[in-house]
Design an enzyme around this catalytic site. Structure first.
Site, PDB file in Angstrom:
ATOM      1  N   GLU A 275       0.642  -1.144   0.147  1.00  0.00           N
ATOM      2  CA  GLU A 275      -0.112   0.014  -0.127  1.00  0.00           C
ATOM      3  C   GLU A 275       1.059   1.223   0.065  1.00  0.00           C
ATOM      4  O   GLU A 275       1.505   1.393   0.726  1.00  0.00           O
ATOM      5  CB  GLU A 275      -0.885  -0.068   1.199  1.00  0.00           C
ATOM      6  N   GLU A 406       4.573  13.163  -4.455  1.00  0.00           N
ATOM      7  CA  GLU A 406       3.815  13.001  -2.996  1.00  0.00           C
ATOM      8  C   GLU A 406       4.659  13.982  -2.096  1.00  0.00           C
ATOM      9  O   GLU A 406       5.642  13.526  -1.708  1.00  0.00           O
ATOM     10  CB  GLU A 406       3.629  11.524  -2.541  1.00  0.00           C
TER      11      GLU A 406
END
Ligand code: ADP
Length: 503
Positions: A275, A406
């Site tokens: 993830e 990010e």
């Protein structure tokens, strides 16, 4: 910003005692120090002060933990007890989390920096809920009876079926943004399915994981079924990912480290679930209910200080409402009360670490150099803690680093679009990530059309950051492999065995 400590909640005596005691690691049911004797500092991110020391695990500790987990898997009792009993123990973990909810919330606020109001309302109850949802699956891991397509020999009869069995020893490596909740997301399904676990918690936030380990012992998790290590990524995480006796590795963290996990796993081809990062698009159409969309889009990025892999960090706003939405979010940001996590009035705490502070301020600098402008925020905020102002960047282009990479902080880029057309879809999907997304509109037809075309594991419509134990969560593209939570997570933690019986 006023980072005063005057209004902070007083730590419960049990929390104070827990923080002050020497921290060890849980291996084979025993609390032990690292073989090397080395420890590392644990910081309060609101003050930059050291609050505890944790053991620094390395290869020998990982070897010991894997051996304990292997033995617990091969010889039991964890793998021999009934599914109902296993389910009861996993359920009990959830119960004990709620019995200790205030302690856990205080630890989380202190160690991670998140507002205690959020830890109380979200992190702790969601972690308990996750264990209790997963507990139910322990008794429902059914296979299927299968009719063969051909009879093989004329007149022969067959009974064929599948079994769902645990994968074995699971390595689990978790990040610092939701320390307790991420531990729950991984431990709940692994245990419900009958696996044994070696977990490494994040070096920035080891405390709630150690407390959870105590609660798991109290719940009746047998020795060796769960082993909890503290330590750094390269020293403690990499040996788990590469260990030949670990059957499966589950990782949550950066995409960069996710790639290293995959490399490390190739030796024994252990199963991998990941993830990873995100750069999620959040799309506001001009027919949206602005009373919901504006605070909703603000929360999409500012929740947990933007330290969410699913954060709505790329805001696309219809040109008709762009100024209204940007100004609304900027206003919202101006009114966010920054402060230490332990102050109940705090709405946004410090970032988790100095490294994270430098990373986020570095992006703010880079964005400004590339021509972006902060409609609000854009700077580090006062005090010694790792505070950053909630920030809305405008005048951004899709190819700037702040639009593509990010940031993992309270920074959103806001751009305009004219039509809900292929161009908007292309821009929304144009990142290597595909974790989450948001759509704000009152037109259900537009909502579902967008939901089907966005390449992401989650689409939130007229809401954001809705997580539930029953809803699968995970990424398309470079945001990950596999799903956590929901029924889908069982695929990560079970093997399917086909049994064919000639009658
Ligand atoms: P972040 O950048 O958000 O801190 P990371 O991906 O660096 O996220 O870290 C997430 C988790 O992965 C942490 O528990 C960290 O210790 C661990 N980790 C970091 N590097 C490695 C590595 N090379 N191998 C295994 N685990 C690692």
């Amino acid at each position: 910003m006023c980072a005063t400590t005057a209004e902070e909640v007083e730590l419960e005596s049990s929390v104070r005692a827990f923080i002050d005691k020497p921290h060890q690691m849980l291996i084979g049911g025993q609390w032990v120090p690292a073989e090397s004797g080395q420890t590392f500092d644990v910081f309060n991110p609101a003050t930059d002060e050291v609050i505890a020391h944790a053991q620094s695990a390395a290869q020998p500790d990982v070897d010991k933990a894997v051996k304990a987990a292997r033995q617990a898997f091969d010889d039991g009792p964890w793998t021999r007890i009934s599914p109902a009993e296993r389910g009861r123990i996993v359920w009990k973990i959830g119960e004990l989390i709620m019995d200790h909810q205030e302690e856990l919330a205080q630890l989380e606020a202190l160690d991670n920096g998140k507002p205690i109001s959020i830890a109380r309302a979200a992190d702790v109850p969601l972690a308990a809920e996750l264990f209790q949802y997963m507990a139910g699956w322990a008794t429902k891991l059914n296979g299927e009876q299968i009719g063969l397509t051909v009879p093989y020999a004329p007149g022969s009869e067959w009974h064929a079926y599948t079994r769902r069995e645990p994968v074995g020893v699971c390595g689990q490596i978790i990040p610092w943004n939701f320390p307790l909740l991420m531990a729950a997301w991984k431990l709940g399904p692994a245990l419900a399915c009958g696996n044994t676990v070696v977990m490494k918690v994040a070096e920035e936030t080891p405390l709630s994981g150690l407390k959870l380990a105590e609660l798991m012992q109290e719940a009746g998790v047998p020795d060796g079924a769960v082993n909890i290590l503290t330590g750094f990524g390269e020293e403690a995480g990499a040996p788990i990912a590469g260990h030949p006796d670990v059957d499966k590795i589950a990782f949550t963290g950066s995409t960069e480290v996710g790639r290293m996990i995959v490399d490390a796993a190739r030796g024994n081809l252990k199963k991998v679930s990941l993830e990873l990062g995100g750069k999620s698009p959040n799309i506001v159409l001009d027919d949206a209910d602005m009373d919901k969309a504006i605070p909703g889009a603000a929360n999409a990025i500012f929740f947990n200080h933007g330290q969410c892999c699913a954060a709505g960090s790329r805001l696309f706003v219809h040109e008709n409402v762009y100024d209204q939405v940007v100004e609304g979010i900027a206003d919202y940001a101006r009114n966010i009360k920054l402060g230490p996590g332990l102050d109940p009035a705090t709405q946004m705490g410090p970032l988790v670490s100095r490294t994270q502070l430098e990373r986020v301020t570095g992006y703010l600098e880079a964005g400004k150099k590339e021509g972006a402008r902060a409609a609000v925020g854009g700077e580090r905020a006062g005090g010694n803690g790792y505070f950053v102002e909630p920030t809305v960047l405008v005048d951004v282009a899709d190819d700037m680093s702040v639009s593509q990479e990010e940031i993992f902080g309270p920074v959103v880029t806001a751009t305009k679009f004219r039509d809900m057309d292929d161009e908007l879809i292309r821009r929304a999907n144009e990142t290597p990530y595909g974790l989450a997304s948001g759509v704000w509109t009152q037109d259900i037809s537009k909502a579902h059309k967008l939901a089907s075309r966005i390449r992401a594991g989650t689409v939130w419509v007229n809401c954001y950051n809705i997580f539930d134990a029953a809803l699968p969560f995970g990424g398309y593209k470079q945001s990950g492999w596999g799903r956590e939570m929901g029924e889908q997570v069982l695929d990560n933690y079970t093997e399917t065995k086909a049994v064919a019986v000639s009658l």
